[in-house]
Design an enzyme around this catalytic site. Structure first.
Site: not given
Ligand SMILES: NC(=O)c1ccc[n+]([C@@H]2O[C@H](COP(=O)([O-])OP(=O)(O)OC[C@H]3O[C@@H](n4cnc5c(N)ncnc54)[C@H](O)[C@@H]3O)[C@@H](O)[C@H]2O)c1
Length: 312
Positions: A144, A273
């Site tokens: 990741y 972390p």
């Molecule tokens: N929630 C947090 O605290 C947080 C913190 C840092 C970064 N992020 C980033 O924000 C983004 C969203 O995070 P989230 O918390 O909503 O996570 P989440 O897992 O709820 O959402 C991710 C979405 O991406 C979809 N997905 C995964 N692989 C895929 C693919 N190959 N093709 C199409 N869709 C795909 C999943 O089905 C899901 O709906 C991510 O990129 C994550 O790295 C989130």
């Protein structure tokens, strides 16, 4: 700038973003392969003629006509991204290449949802965007952390090489309704355990600190970043600088849920972390953004959501 693609739009953050954009009168194409997201998260939007849902895996190319792309697709919690680490790297890297290729073809503006994990286990506190990070490239979190770092590299290479209109935000821990109940993230874990009357598990002594941003605040930051002038690329930290220990969070959740659960301590996982806190000076200056929701109020909303979700 009306047609907007949200990858990962059926996930936690993506579904809130789709909702906000549809509310603003934009046409939204939500693309998701439902790895961690569900149709349930966006079911309320299906009635709107402004909203379209497409099952697609972004590790494969996508040909659509859009003006803006929010690239959020990627499992975000350690349990989910470590389930299939090779796929996690693929989503981050191949997914970014495919979405950047699409942006180049249709001349769309593209925003990358990067992460505070690019800072790894930081020696600098709080983290500013100029800090390069301290990531273990061989550990279980690397799929990741390094995947997201490589995606940032790709965004900046497309910017330099092809003059793409890019935006990069580094998201810190965000919480709120529609978090996955079993994703092992600390807020959802504590709330679900407290509501079920199970022991609350703390890894380590609980003195490691985190900062938590409420989802509505975060989405507001994403939209503000997308709307900045061309040439302002970021990266920009988005998160809540209010820092508290994991033990304090557990106690707050116990108080708000009025739960009789007890706190249990377990060994700290590898590469966890010790401290994580954003410096959001840049977001304040460039986006006129800072989080507004108090932790107590955000936790109450989230607890209300989980009470209903656990009954379903
Ligand atoms: N929630 C947090 O605290 C947080 C913190 C840092 C970064 N992020 C980033 O924000 C983004 C969203 O995070 P989230 O918390 O909503 O996570 P989440 O897992 O709820 O959402 C991710 C979405 O991406 C979809 N997905 C995964 N692989 C895929 C693919 N190959 N093709 C199409 N869709 C795909 C999943 O089905 C899901 O709906 C991510 O990129 C994550 O790295 C989130």
């Amino acid at each position: 700038m009306n047609k907007i693609l949200v990858t990962g739009g059926a996930g936690f953050l993506g579904s809130h973003l789709c909702e906000r954009l549809v509310m603003e009168g934009r046409d939204v194409l939500c693309v998701d392969n439902y790895f961690t997201g569900t149709k349930h998260n966006v079911v309320q939007l299906l009635r709107s003629p402004r909203f379209e849902l497409m099952r697609h895996d972004i590790t494969f190319p996508l040909y659509v006509e859009v003006d803006q792309i929010y690239n959020l697709a990627c499992p975000a919690s350690p349990i989910h991204y470590q389930f299939d680490p090779v796929q996690t790297t693929k989503v981050s890297v191949h997914g970014a290449i495919n979405m950047l290729g699409l942006a180049k073809r249709v001349k769309a503006r593209i925003l990358q949802a990067s992460t505070s994990e690019v800072y790894g286990d930081p020696e600098v506190h709080p983290q500013t965007e100029s800090y390069w990070g301290r990531v273990n490239p061989l550990g279980p979190r690397a799929c990741y952390d390094e995947g997201k770092r490589c995606a940032e590299t790709l965004f900046f290479d497309y910017y330099r090489q092809h003059q793409l209109d890019i935006k990069v935000v580094r998201i810190f821990n965000t919480y709120g309704p529609r978090m996955h109940p079993n994703d092992g993230r600390v807020v959802s874990n504590f709330i679900v355990q407290a509501l079920r009357g199970e022991n609350i598990t703390i890894y380590g002594k609980g003195n490691q600190t985190r900062s938590f941003c409420y989802v509505d605040d975060l989405i507001d930051g994403l939209v503000r970043m997308m709307d900045t002038q061309r040439g302002f690329t970021g990266p920009v930290n988005l998160g809540n600088p209010g820092e508290l220990s994991i033990l304090e969070l557990a106690e707050q959740v116990l108080r708000l849920t009025r739960s009789k659960s007890r706190i249990r301590f377990k060994p700290l996982p590898k590469d966890d972390p010790r401290q994580r806190c954003p410096d959001i000076t840049l977001a304040g200056k460039q986006l006129k953004w800072r989080p507004k929701m108090a932790l107590d109020d955000g936790l109450k909303e989230t607890i209300r959501y989980f009470r209903r979700a656990l009954r379903r």
